[in-house]
Design an enzyme around this catalytic site. Sequence first.
Site, PDB file in Angstrom:
ATOM      1  N   HIS A 111       0.836  -1.207   0.000  1.00  0.00           N
ATOM      2  CA  HIS A 111       0.000   0.000   0.000  1.00  0.00           C
ATOM      3  C   HIS A 111       0.867   1.252   0.000  1.00  0.00           C
ATOM      4  CE1 HIS A 111      -3.196  -2.818   1.028  1.00  0.00           C
ATOM      5  NE2 HIS A 111      -4.077  -1.843   0.869  1.00  0.00           N
ATOM      6  N   HIS A 153       1.561  -3.771   9.405  1.00  0.00           N
ATOM      7  CA  HIS A 153       2.978  -3.698   9.054  1.00  0.00           C
ATOM      8  C   HIS A 153       3.784  -3.110  10.206  1.00  0.00           C
ATOM      9  CE1 HIS A 153       2.612  -4.659   4.754  1.00  0.00           C
ATOM     10  NE2 HIS A 153       1.514  -3.932   4.758  1.00  0.00           N
TER      11      HIS A 153
END
Length: 201
Positions: A111, A153
């Site tokens: 992303h 993440h």
Amino acid sequence: MLQRILRYDVQVTKTFVDLALKTSALRSLRNHAKFLEVSCHGIVWLAGWLSFIWFFNNKDLYQIQVNMLIALILDIVVIAVIKAFVRRRRPIPMNKLMAVGPDKYSFPSGHTSRAVMVAFILMYIDPVSIIFFPPLLAWTTAVAISRVLMERHYILDVLGGAGIGILEGLVMCLIWLSQGTSTSILSTLSDEKLDGGEYHV
């Protein structure tokens, strides 16, 4: 040394998330993290861009349409290959409802790489009006931070994704297709799309 860096990354990320949840602005950002995730999802961007190419038949857009499509495919392939090679596991979130995701590998953040690459292209290679720069930068930053706040993440994953996004932007600088080449590609892919095509009305 690498193991020490990764352990430190885990600790710093956990500390950042704990502190962020005590900060109203970042806590609010986490509440919108799912929307930000969808806004930069690879499938959403690829499907949306293909729709954009199909529905907006404008010669002035052919170059950005073709080149951005190439960039999106490049990003998806690069991230998939690196994740398959590195195979770093995602964080174990405190909120188990946030554990669902498209894959189980964490490094790098796709992303973030996609957001940075898109911003790089729209601000440097084929710049949009400068009035769109602040919201574009805000979106890119919000996407990157939200990946950590969602516990999808670690911080190092996001930094790696940002670096890869910049490198992909630089690669696109080198291979950026001309207006004529872009028009030829669209003509080859769809005879109906371009003026003069066999089925053009």
